[in-house]
Each structure stands twice: as C-alpha cells, then as structure tokens.
Design an enzyme around this catalytic site. Structure first.
Site, PDB file in Angstrom:
ATOM      1  CE  LYS A 105      44.587  27.389  45.262  1.00  0.00           C
ATOM      2  NZ  LYS A 105      44.843  27.657  46.689  1.00  0.00           N
ATOM      3  CB  CYS A 115      44.684  36.403  48.130  1.00  0.00           C
ATOM      4  SG  CYS A 115      46.357  36.065  48.698  1.00  0.00           S
ATOM      5  CD  GLN A 137      39.813  27.704  46.566  1.00  0.00           C
ATOM      6  OE1 GLN A 137      39.380  26.750  47.204  1.00  0.00           O
ATOM      7  NE2 GLN A 137      41.024  28.186  46.764  1.00  0.00           N
ATOM      8  CG  HIS A 195      42.829  34.652  44.810  1.00  0.00           C
ATOM      9  ND1 HIS A 195      44.071  35.064  44.362  1.00  0.00           N
ATOM     10  CD2 HIS A 195      43.055  33.903  45.923  1.00  0.00           C
ATOM     11  CE1 HIS A 195      45.003  34.589  45.174  1.00  0.00           C
ATOM     12  NE2 HIS A 195      44.420  33.892  46.134  1.00  0.00           N
ATOM     13  CG  ASP A 236      40.249  31.373  39.659  1.00  0.00           C
ATOM     14  OD1 ASP A 236      40.634  30.198  39.808  1.00  0.00           O
ATOM     15  OD2 ASP A 236      40.573  32.293  40.438  1.00  0.00           O
TER      16      ASP A 236
END
Length: 411
Positions: free
Chosen positions: A232, A370, A209, A129, A206
């Site tokens: 999220k 993104c 997700q 991202h 990261d």
C-alpha cells in the site's frame, strides 16, 4: 524525514514512473482508483528488485561469502530506511512481516500470550478492518479475553467520551485504525493514545491506510505498536512492518520458531535472538525489503507533506464534482478526512456500479471492504470506494464523475 523544499509537485512527471497507468482497459485509458487495496509500483522499485535478483541474490545473515554479505547489507539498510521513515528510535524496534495483517496477528499472539488472561479486555473501534478484529476474536477463543468496541456517530467519527468510559482495571490493550479504509476518517490517535496511557494501557495503531498518505512519527505519536504494509506504500506485496517499543518486544515471546531467530538450539533448550530477529523466523523476503526501502525513499523524495497536500486538494475536488450527481450519498463525512471516497448512488447496487465503471476503464473497489461490522452500523451492505493516490489527477476525477452519471442514467 528530509524533504527537498525547492521541488515542485509535478503529477504528470510522477505518472511516468508508473508505466501501468498508461495502459488501456477495454479500449479505454485506465483510471486506477483502487489504491486503498494496493498501490501501483514505480519503476525505481521494480528496477531495484530486478537488479538484486540479477546481481546480489543470496540468503541473508550468517553467510560469509560476498553475495550473502551484500544482500545482508541491503536488507539491514532497508530496516534503517523504515526506521527513519516512521521516526522510530532504533532498528531493533523494526520487525519485518508479510504485511499489516501479520503484524497484528503477531502482537495478538505474542503480547496476548504474555500479558492477557481470561477476563482481560482489548478495545477496538466499530470501523476496524477485519484484520484488526479477527485476531482478537481468535485470542478470545483461546484465552477468554473480551473485545470492547468504541462507537461512532453518523458522520463516521469516534465517540471519544464513550471511548474513555470503556477502560476498566481489566483493559490490557487498545488496537485502533489510524485511517478508516471505508470512511476515510482520520482518527485522533494521539488523543486515543494519551487516554490509554493515562490508564497504563499500551496502544497498537493500524497504519495501513495512513502511512502512504501522511508523515508518520511513531515517537511523537507515542504509540506502542504500529503496523503497515509494503504494497500500500508503493512497494512490493508480501512485506510489511511491525514497529514495537523495545520495552514490549523484549518481553514478548517469539511468534514463530525456526532458523534465523535463534542463538542456540539443543534438544533440551533453545535460546532466542534479541528483537527484531526474534520475530523473524526463516528466510525473509530480502528482495522485498529492499524494494520497500526504495519505495519509502521514493516517497521521501517527493515529500510526504506534498503528497498529502496533493491528495487533500484532489479529495476536495472529487467531493465537489461527485456531490452534484443526483442520488449520490457519501458514506463517511468526518471533518478530518483522508483520500477515500465511499458512496452509493440511488438504489444502484455497488457491484453493478463497479462492474459498469470497470467497462469504462475505471478501477474502483466495491463491497464491504473487509469491514462488515461497520457496514452493519451504517445499515448498508456495501459501498463503492474510490481511493486516491499521489499519481491521480483532476482529469481522472472528471472521468469518474462523467462515468457515474452515465451509469446512473442507465438505471
């Protein structure tokens, strides 16, 4: 994480906790499939935040009065909830941020200032991202560091041999997405971390997700940093988490200066708090941290393993139903794949597809998500992305499939 092994996964009952899912869009029942961008919030989270504003609203820490102490207790209890949810060793390793993006920027600024100089290298992947690319580019402009990029195959899987060959004596950090927000690829982060640690290189993961979809254990993973966003994970916007091993946080300078993160200030010298407060300048969004804790408790109650199984089954069903649509091609076909479905249909532009699906009540995401370098690697401008969540159903997948067929016939 403690889960109730006797509880069954009742998606119809779960959906009642999310009133927005029962509304209509353009006179049609809402089918919300944009969960990779943000998830909807259960009543439990909204009620908890409203209750705190109504009954416990006061600035946290330092206040001696009753409301301040109550608010502080909720805020610090939220920190411990996060610690338990991701398996951290200590609350001193849990820094509240505004989200994943700020967490990465914090590490880039503070870790970069301390441990990086001109000629040093940060390894990222081609599927990152922008929030895990641009902060390192800004650091490169300031200090002269270099980015090195892990390539991938056409299925959307990282080339692990190429990754291993990227390390040099100048490598200072690996910063890698756990799950691609475009491809749904679940990267082998434990292997990635093991290789990096063999070179004495720390790793930032990261988890934006991955955290909503699977159980996270940062100690088992052995990552040095881990970031994720509240919005999220069924929590409020504007709050997130940076996990960092104490050995790194203690050596890193503050990211911002101001109140709350200090021990003593004079015009001659300032001393700072220990982590995590050292990285939390100013009044935190203590209402949001409480909301995040309630959201994580909600996920724990449902059981992350059950959520993962529900979404895995739903993803497989979706791929079966959509694969029969003439002209549909998948963008990302990794073996280890999460609840993200990116696709194109014939020559239909993603924006056209998304706009027409919206008129049929279906919310999907279109564009480059993104991740423009990834789009360049795939040779496309963008995709249509349907991202699934714990409250989505097979009936909604059927609605999506029928709607895509209808749009395709129009073209």
């Amino acid at each position: 994480m403690i889960e109730n092994d006797t509880m069954t996964y009742d998606v119809d009952s779960i959906r009642k906790d999310f009133p927005i899912l029962s509304r209509e869009v353009y006179g049609r029942p809402l089918v919300y499939l944009d969960n990779g961008a943000t998830t909807q919030k259960p009543l439990q989270v909204l009620d908890a935040m409203r209750d705190e504003y109504l009954n416990v609203n006061a600035n946290v820490h330092r206040g001696v009065h009753y409301l301040s102490q109550q608010a502080t207790e909720l805020h610090e209890a939220a920190r411990d909830t996060v610690r338990r949810f991701i398996g951290a060793r200590s609350t001193s390793e849990i820094v509240f941020t505004r989200g994943t993006t700020e967490g990465i920027n914090l590490v880039a600024a503070s870790f970069g200032q301390t441990f990086m100089k001109a000629g040093d290298e940060v390894i990222v992947s081609v599927m990152e991202h922008h929030s895990n690319i641009v902060p390192w580019q800004l650091l490169a402009q300031r200090t002269g560091i270099r980015l090195k990029v892990i390539p991938m195959n056409d299925q959307g899987e990282l080339d692990m041999q190429a990754y291993a060959a990227l390390f040099t004596e100048h490598t200072r950090l690996v910063s890698i997405t756990h799950v691609s927000n475009v491809l749904g690829t679940v990267n082998p982060v434990k292997q990635i971390i093991r290789v990096a640690h063999n070179h004495d290189v720390p790793v930032l993961v990261d988890g934006a997700q991955s955290t909503p979809h699977m159980a996270i254990d940062v100690q088992d993973m052995d990552c040095d940093f881990f970031v994720f966003s509240g919005h999220k994970t069924y929590g409020p916007t504007g709050v997130g988490v940076l996990y960092g091993k104490e050995q790194w946080l203690e050596q890193m300078p503050p990211y911002q200066g101001g109140g709350e993160m200090i021990q003593h200030v004079s015009f001659e010298h300032t001393t700072f708090e220990q982590p995590p407060l050292k990285f939390e300048a100013g009044t935190p969004d203590y209402i949001a941290t409480h909301g995040l804790a309630v959201a994580l408790d909600y996920l724990t109650h449902l059981g992350m393993d059950r959520i993962a199984e529900h979404e895995r089954s739903l993803t497989e069903y979706a791929r079966e139903q959509l694969s029969d649509i003439p002209g549909l091609r998948w963008i990302g076909e990794a073996v280890d794949h999460d609840a993200v479905l990116s696709f194109l249909v014939g020559d239909i532009h993603p924006l056209d597809m998304g706009t027409l699906l919206d008129r049929l009540g279906i919310a999907v995401r279109t564009g480059h998500h993104c991740a423009q370098p990834l789009m360049q690697r795939m040779g496309i401008q963008g995709t249509v992305r349907a991202s699934l969540a714990l409250y989505n159903t097979r009936g909604e997948i059927d609605t999506l499939a029928a709607a895509i067929r209808r749009v395709a016939q129009m073209f």
